[in-house]
Design an enzyme around this catalytic site. Structure first.
Site, PDB file in Angstrom:
ATOM      1  N   HIS A 172       0.827  -1.192   0.000  1.00 46.18           N
ATOM      2  CA  HIS A 172       0.000   0.000   0.000  1.00 46.18           C
ATOM      3  C   HIS A 172       0.873   1.258   0.000  1.00 46.18           C
ATOM      4  CE1 HIS A 172      -3.872  -2.119   1.637  1.00 46.18           C
ATOM      5  NE2 HIS A 172      -3.410  -2.652   0.518  1.00 46.18           N
ATOM      6  N   GLU A 222       1.237   3.749   2.088  1.00 44.31           N
ATOM      7  CA  GLU A 222       1.967   4.072   3.311  1.00 44.31           C
ATOM      8  C   GLU A 222       3.234   3.225   3.447  1.00 44.31           C
ATOM      9  OE1 GLU A 222      -2.490   3.986   4.493  1.00 44.31           O
ATOM     10  OE2 GLU A 222      -1.197   3.195   2.894  1.00 44.31           O
ATOM     11  N   CYS A 239      -5.516   1.215   6.334  1.00 44.02           N
ATOM     12  CA  CYS A 239      -6.281  -0.004   6.630  1.00 44.02           C
ATOM     13  C   CYS A 239      -5.875  -0.584   7.978  1.00 44.02           C
ATOM     14  CB  CYS A 239      -6.090  -1.039   5.520  1.00 44.02           C
ATOM     15  SG  CYS A 239      -4.390  -1.616   5.338  1.00 44.02           S
ATOM     16  N   TRP A 257     -19.460   9.213 -37.326  1.00 45.56           N
ATOM     17  CA  TRP A 257     -18.624  10.068 -36.497  1.00 45.56           C
ATOM     18  C   TRP A 257     -19.156  11.492 -36.423  1.00 45.56           C
ATOM     19  CZ3 TRP A 257     -15.504   8.232 -33.058  1.00 45.56           C
ATOM     20  CH2 TRP A 257     -14.970   6.953 -33.249  1.00 45.56           C
ATOM     21  N   THR A 261     -26.795  -0.644 -31.001  1.00 49.20           N
ATOM     22  CA  THR A 261     -25.439  -0.103 -31.180  1.00 49.20           C
ATOM     23  C   THR A 261     -24.481  -1.196 -31.638  1.00 49.20           C
ATOM     24  OG1 THR A 261     -25.792   1.597 -29.504  1.00 49.20           O
ATOM     25  CG2 THR A 261     -23.518   1.035 -30.009  1.00 49.20           C
ATOM     26  N   ALA A 298     -32.686   4.629 -20.493  1.00 43.96           N
ATOM     27  CA  ALA A 298     -33.159   3.733 -19.433  1.00 43.96           C
ATOM     28  C   ALA A 298     -32.432   4.005 -18.118  1.00 43.96           C
ATOM     29  CB  ALA A 298     -32.968   2.280 -19.865  1.00 43.96           C
TER      30      ALA A 298
END
Length: 350
Positions: free
Chosen positions: A54, A56, A81, A181, A207, A301
């Site tokens: 990590h 640290e 953590c 495009w 699509t 949607a």
């Protein structure tokens, strides 16, 4: 330098470091750390990839004279953590090194941490300051926080539209099988950069049929996202690029189908709410973010369901006069900028 300004100065450096691993740390957050002694940075580091040390740990290991740690301040944009995962707890290492002051950007709301790291450090006698550049720290890891707090991936909508608000000209499915495009190569390259930092990318049946997209990262460097396509009624031919097996792909369908290697069918109810079903499945698979690239029905949607967090919309200089209407977001953009031959508008779900 006033203490608050000094803390913010070094926290900004943590955020800079953290962003260097953007797109590579999933399912972990992006974290940077800086260690300061007597107004000078003596060590810094960031988390590179899940399973690796990590931030640290990397910052502490970068300090040549370890005896200075007992007189230093450690800065980190996310709470250290306190649990054993793929690596030992960072809070334990900080405590063992007797670092007397720790400045944290924001608390980690992940249940395994959620205040435990701060508590461990304070119980050992360390001074812990929390909330320095908190807004910026949460913004950097908004995907991570959305996933753990809302129990779904961060949803990014992306599309390009013309000056008259159209996504596409009127064209029959299968007529050309390539995109129409609206923007230029600069916008295309930026979209590929975005793809490299999101975990999944989604399109709908129309699509996939009209554009035959690959949904991969080609004009940038980075990992390809997990490809997703909605094909409820099994209409898509398996000759499409989405089924080439080069990148793991999920097909959300209500029809029993078999696919080539690397392509997996995910059953969905044809009567149910598709956005909710898709997000629930992605959450189950530990996917923290998804970019939705179309088409209009899928975008609408997610908008109508309120299941979106951010929208990035390119508006080009072209006029189509007639064609497929783009969705409309009824709020002001958070920001806009000129981008090549178009303008980029960014919205956040309020």
């Amino acid at each position: 330098m006033e203490q608050q300004h000094q803390d913010e100065f070094y926290m900004r450096r943590c955020l800079q470091l953290a962003r260097m691993a953007e797109g590579n740390t999933y399912p972990n957050p992006m974290v940077g750390s800086v260690i300061v002694h007597d107004g000078k940075i003596i060590g810094e580091g960031y988390h590179h990839k899940a399973g690796q040390p990590h931030a640290e740990v990397n910052a502490i290991n970068a300090v040549k004279n370890q005896s200075l740690l007992k007189e230093s301040t450690l800065y980190v944009n996310l709470e250290p953590c306190a649990h054993y995962g793929k690596t030992p707890p960072c809070s334990l290492l900080i405590r063992e090194k007797k670092i007397p002051r720790v400045v944290v950007g924001c608390q980690d709301t992940y249940s395994e941490v959620s205040g435990k790291g701060i508590e461990m450090l304070r119980s050992s006698g360390a001074e812990v300051v929390v909330g320095v550049l908190e807004k910026e720290s949460r913004e950097l890891n908004r995907r991570f926080f959305t996933y753990h707090e809302k129990k779904r991936p961060y949803v990014l909508l992306k599309w390009a539209q013309t000056r008259d608000g159209l996504l596409d000209v009127d064209r029959p499915i299968g007529a050309d099988a390539r995109p129409t495009w609206i923007t230029d190569t600069w916008a295309k390259r930026m979209v590929h950069k975005w793809r490299s930092v999101e975990q999944a990318i989604l399109v709908g049946t129309v699509t996939a049929m009209k554009d035959n997209p690959s949904l991969t990262v080609r004009d940038w460097t980075g990992p390809d996202p997990l490809r997703l396509v909605i094909d409820r009624y099994g209409k898509l031919p398996h000759t499409l690029s989405l089924f080439d097996g080069k990148v793991p792909t999920l097909v959300f369908t209500s029809k029993g189908q078999s696919f080539p290697a690397g392509v997996e069918a995910v059953p969905v109810s044809s009567q149910g709410n598709i956005p909710s079903q898709v997000l629930a499945e992605l959450y189950r698979r530990n996917i923290q973010s998804v970019m939705i690239e179309g088409g209009s029905l899928i975008l609408k949607a997610f908008l109508d369901a309120g299941l979106w967090d951010e929208a990035r919309i390119f508006v080009g200089e072209k006029w189509f006069i007639s064609g497929v209407k783009a969705p409309v977001i009824h709020q002001k953009p958070e920001c806009e900028e000129k981008f090549g031959n178009s303008r980029l508008f960014v919205f956040r779900n309020k």
